[in-house]
Design an enzyme around this catalytic site. Structure first.
Site, mmCIF file in Angstrom:
data_model
loop_
_atom_site.group_PDB
_atom_site.id
_atom_site.type_symbol
_atom_site.label_atom_id
_atom_site.label_comp_id
_atom_site.label_asym_id
_atom_site.label_seq_id
_atom_site.Cartn_x
_atom_site.Cartn_y
_atom_site.Cartn_z
ATOM 1 N N MET A 1 25.751 36.149 34.477
ATOM 2 C CA MET A 1 27.384 35.937 35.625
ATOM 3 C C MET A 1 27.715 34.709 35.802
ATOM 4 S SD MET A 1 26.902 36.536 39.987
ATOM 5 C CE MET A 1 26.295 34.573 40.167
ATOM 6 N N ASN A 2 29.541 34.761 36.206
ATOM 7 C CA ASN A 2 30.339 33.830 36.235
ATOM 8 C C ASN A 2 30.978 34.068 38.100
ATOM 9 O OD1 ASN A 2 31.933 35.280 34.212
ATOM 10 N ND2 ASN A 2 33.265 34.559 35.304
ATOM 11 N N ASP A 3 32.130 34.656 38.173
ATOM 12 C CA ASP A 3 33.437 33.950 38.840
ATOM 13 C C ASP A 3 32.783 35.571 40.526
ATOM 14 O OD1 ASP A 3 34.727 32.507 37.381
ATOM 15 O OD2 ASP A 3 36.554 33.984 37.461
ATOM 16 N N GLN B 1 31.808 38.548 37.909
ATOM 17 C CA GLN B 1 32.066 38.746 36.554
ATOM 18 C C GLN B 1 31.079 38.811 35.713
ATOM 19 O OE1 GLN B 1 35.294 38.375 34.503
ATOM 20 N NE2 GLN B 1 35.729 39.762 36.295
ATOM 21 N N PHE C 1 38.661 41.222 33.618
ATOM 22 C CA PHE C 1 38.302 40.159 34.392
ATOM 23 C C PHE C 1 38.468 40.006 36.137
ATOM 24 C CE2 PHE C 1 39.451 37.013 30.578
ATOM 25 C CZ PHE C 1 38.296 37.548 29.333
ATOM 26 N N ARG D 1 46.369 35.728 34.846
ATOM 27 C CA ARG D 1 44.849 36.418 36.117
ATOM 28 C C ARG D 1 44.715 36.394 36.695
ATOM 29 N NH1 ARG D 1 43.807 33.327 31.220
ATOM 30 N NH2 ARG D 1 42.621 31.098 31.735
ATOM 31 N N ASP D 2 43.571 36.827 37.545
ATOM 32 C CA ASP D 2 43.106 36.289 38.338
ATOM 33 C C ASP D 2 43.481 36.611 39.341
ATOM 34 O OD1 ASP D 2 41.131 35.591 36.570
ATOM 35 O OD2 ASP D 2 41.602 32.915 36.773
#
Ligand SMILES: *[C@@H]1O[C@H](CO)[C@@H](O)[C@H](O)[C@H]1NC(C)=O
Ligand SMILES: *[C@@H]1O[C@H](CO)[C@@H](O)[C@H](O)[C@H]1NC(C)=O
Ligand SMILES: *[C@@H]1O[C@H](CO)[C@@H](O)[C@H](O)[C@H]1NC(C)=O
Ligand SMILES: *[C@@H]1O[C@H](CO)[C@@H](O)[C@H](O)[C@H]1NC(C)=O
Ligand SMILES: *[C@@H]1O[C@H](CO)[C@@H](O)[C@H](O)[C@H]1NC(C)=O
Ligand SMILES: *[C@@H]1O[C@H](CO)[C@@H](O)[C@H](O)[C@H]1NC(C)=O
Ligand SMILES: *[C@@H]1O[C@H](CO)[C@@H](O)[C@H](O)[C@H]1NC(C)=O
Ligand SMILES: *[C@@H]1O[C@H](CO)[C@@H](O)[C@H](O)[C@H]1NC(C)=O
Ligand SMILES: *[C@@H]1O[C@H](CO)[C@@H](O)[C@H](O)[C@H]1NC(C)=O
Ligand SMILES: *[C@@H]1O[C@H](CO)[C@@H](O)[C@H](O)[C@H]1NC(C)=O
Ligand SMILES: *[C@@H]1O[C@H](CO)[C@@H](O)[C@H](O)[C@H]1NC(C)=O
Ligand SMILES: *[C@@H]1O[C@H](CO)[C@@H](O)[C@H](O)[C@H]1NC(C)=O
Length: 583
Positions: free
Chosen positions: A58-60, A77, A118, A183-184
């Site tokens: 897992m990330n963000d 993520q 993403f 992105r993001d």
């Protein structure tokens, strides 16, 4: 999100069952659909009150919003096929209190091999501005980056069921500039102009773009916030959030509306940088300022960093919390320099946890102008006992607490407050130490009342992970508040995570640590304080929010405590006979 070049290099080998269009779901045989992925939350390094994924990487945090029923949604993520980044999906969990989480089925899947879903955000389209929601006021729209080798574009997907399942918009992408470094997206509603507002990162240009939209589908560029603060090598995960500011210059004020200045229209713009943080790797900086619907204007030219250790990145603020209330954030409690190497992968089949949920407001004192305060959401409902496990009011405190049997979770909430600190010639120290009695490992921290009043943390005597970038020591200068003449420390230890909050959240730190033995003893000691200084120490045990008390086999929705056959233990990265990671 991390750079696409790195991520593409890391893509796991996946076996597509069918080639599909980008609006459909790409089904990999090993990734379940429509059912939560089971996870074993009993491991020695598994946080017991923090969110961590059932298994794999897992990330963000993504898409955070509060729905019409008061349920908090956390997406993240997620690579469901490996314990390193790649093959990005949106994992999903829900909670009523931000501590007890229920794992939900994966919410958004890639549409084809080589695609990654993403980071991004989610909003509730109460007025049906998108036209997706003919008969409902609780329609949810997710706005995320679709990453491919050719491009990063912004896409949307909509949900009729409060964010549990999504349909990708047929006319995606909604924003495309032919860039691989764009992105993001984080979207909020700006009522004064009746408009949606997106902040999105032109990552390698060091620009945050501000776009507006009437319907979440057509987006118009409004302004750029360019080259502010620390650049690192990329800007990522921007957030723009309205935030209350305390009127009372005393940081001891409670976070209630009566203490907030009205109508200041203060906003916070947070920008994460990775790589290239001052301490290495990734960190989040923020800019206080004002926003008028198209342009963000910072209050001053200063750069501010949210956390003074290394493990706090890509924080996101929940959509749907009234702007007059403290805003709530959750960050990824790791650092890209070592997140894909930490020993929870080979030992327990998962990597990374989220930070505690934090309430945030701004303070504006002379020595701490426009400073973000971070305070954990109330932990008292998790206390194991009606009164503290340990309590001391001795100015010369020397407290030793063995919590090996009294606190099965291993998670503690502790505080130390010192009052009547003299304005001149203050002296002395106050320290805390967590010890693993089986191995002699220790995690330490402390405060110097004199001199430059530094607060420090040392994870260098915890031996389960060794890596050149896994910095041992962190410190921050923490001036004693001239109004209250007090020092306040609050902290949470949770198996492999330590978070500390100083002076009501004026300073905070998030620290991963990986012991080989179980931390089971806490020591708190003060020495050399000036006569007349008053000290109060409290330590509380915390109930695991994952494992039913005293019942390690209990199973709750989406939290299957039995290790399943897809546990991905090992992951090709060996451990030695002591269980130590061989990075
Ligand atoms: C929602 O938007 C769609 C498309 O514009 C429209 O057909 C529908 O009537 C709208 N519903 C409401 C309740 O406004
Ligand atoms: C919305 O409500 C109308 C009137 O009740 C109904 O005819 C229509 O089928 C509904 N649409 C959806 C998408 O549920
Ligand atoms: C997109 O960018 C790439 C790389 O700069 C370029 O080769 C390509 O022609 C561009 N495509 C369009 C449609 O502009
Ligand atoms: C919804 O419509 C109301 C009434 O026009 C408006 O005040 C509000 O800002 C709108 N909110 C959203 C999220 O669209
Ligand atoms: C905003 O920044 C982007 C990325 O650098 C750039 O392409 C664009 O031209 C800028 N727009 C304006 C209006 O300056
Ligand atoms: C600020 O808050 C503190 C602590 O609650 C209180 O003692 C003090 O009177 C307040 N000051 C002002 C100016 O409201
Ligand atoms: C916001 O401020 C900018 C810069 O001062 C100005 O150009 C713009 O017109 C303002 N926008 C609105 C909606 O007031
Ligand atoms: C914040 O504090 C500074 C310095 O005291 C002051 O100039 C400024 O007006 C304050 N900002 C707000 C929005 O009150
Ligand atoms: C602080 O220490 C200095 C040097 O010992 C001494 O001269 C001074 O009087 C002290 N101040 C107070 C307020 O005690
Ligand atoms: C706190 O730790 C510091 C640094 O190791 C040490 O110098 C100091 O004596 C300690 N204080 C107490 C009360 O243990
Ligand atoms: C702590 O103990 C020492 C030695 O007994 C004493 O001199 C000192 O006054 C005490 N400190 C406080 C703040 O009570
Ligand atoms: C533990 O939980 C399981 C599943 O809920 C239940 O069947 C069992 O009786 C519980 N055992 C104890 C000792 O409470």
């Amino acid at each position: 999100m991390l750079s696409s070049a790195l991520l593409l290099a890391l893509f796991a080998t996946v076996c597509p069952t069918e080639a599909q269009s980008s609006t459909s779901t790409y089904v990999e045989p090993e990734v379940p659909t429509g059912t939560p992925i089971p996870g074993d939350y009993t491991g020695a390094l598994r946080p017991q009150i923090h969110y961590s994924p059932p298994r794999d990487f897992m990330n963000d945090p993504n898409g955070m919003f509060v729905d019409a029923h008061g349920t908090y949604h956390l997406y993240y993520q997620y690579n469901p096929t490996d314990i390193v980044a790649g093959n990005q999906h949106w994992g999903h969990a829900t909670s009523k209190d931000l501590y007890h989480w229920t794992n939900q089925p994966i919410a958004i899947y890639p549409g084809a091999e080589g695609e990654g879903i993403f980071s991004g955000s989610a909003v509730v389209d109460v007025n049906n501005t998108s036209g997706f929601f003919p008969n409902q006021t609780n329609g949810v729209v997710a706005i995320y980056t679709l990453n491919t080798a050719q491009e990063e574009t912004q896409e949307i997907a909509y949900s009729f069921d409060d964010g549990y399942t999504f349909t990708k918009y047929a006319n995606n992408p909604v924003l495309s500039i032919n860039s691989t470094q764009f992105r993001d997206p984080k979207v909020i509603w700006y009522g004064e102009t009746s408009s949606w507002v997106m902040v999105v990162s032109y990552a390698q240009d060091f620009v945050i773009g501000i776009y507006t939209s009437p319907d979440l589908k057509s987006w118009t560029h409004a302004s750029n916030f360019s080259h502010h603060g620390l650049l690192g090598l990329q800007y990522e995960c921007p957030n723009l959030v309205p935030i209350p500011m305390l009127t009372n210059s005393s940081l001891a004020s409670p976070l209630t509306a009566s203490n907030f200045a009205p109508d200041l229209n203060m906003y916070l713009l947070a920008i994460s940088i990775n790589p290239g943080a001052p301490l290495g790797g990734s960190i989040t900086q923020y800019f206080p300022g004002t926003f008028n619907g198209t342009v963000f204007t910072p209050s001053d030219s200063a750069t501010r960093i949210a956390d003074f250790a290394k493990d706090n990145y890509a924080g996101q603020w929940f959509y749907g919390i009234p702007s007059s209330e403290p805003q709530i954030s959750i960050a990824w409690a790791s650092n890209w320099q070592y997140s894909q190497l930490v020993p929870t992968g080979p030992l327990e089949g998962f990597r990374s946890a989220m930070s505690l949920p934090r309430r945030n407001v701004l303070a504006n004192t002379t020595r701490a102008p426009y400073t973000l305060l971070s305070i954990p959401v109330d932990l008292s409902p998790l206390y194991t006992t009606p009164s503290p496990l340990a309590h001391s009011t001795s100015a010369n405190t020397s407290l030793l607490l063995d919590y090996s049997t009294t606190v099965p979770s291993g998670a503690l909430h502790f505080s130390l407050t010192a009052r009547n600190i003299p304005a001149a010639n203050a002296s002395g120290t106050a320290n805390f130490t967590f010890l693993a009695s089986s191995t002699g490992e220790s995690l330490r921290g402390g405060f110097y009342f004199g001199g430059d009043t530094p607060f420090w943390i040392d994870r260098g005597h915890v031996t389960g992970f060794d890596n050149p970038f896994f910095t041992d020591k962190f410190s921050v200068t923490n001036l004693i508040d001239p109004d209250t003449r007090a020092f306040r420390l609050e902290g949470v230890i949770d198996r492999s995570l330590l978070e500390v909050f100083l002076d009501g959240g004026l300073r905070s730190a998030t620290v991963e640590f990986f012991p080989q033995g179980k931390m089971d003893t806490m020591r708190v000691a003060t020495a050399g304080l000036n006569p007349g200084v008053e000290v109060e120490v409290e330590v509380w045990g915390l109930e695991s929010t994952w494992v039913a008390k005293g019942n390690a086999t209990a199973t709750t929705a989406g939290q299957n405590l039995r290790r399943d056959s897809l546990g991905h233990l090992g992951g090709g990265r060996g451990i030695d006979t002591l269980g130590r990671y061989l990075g």
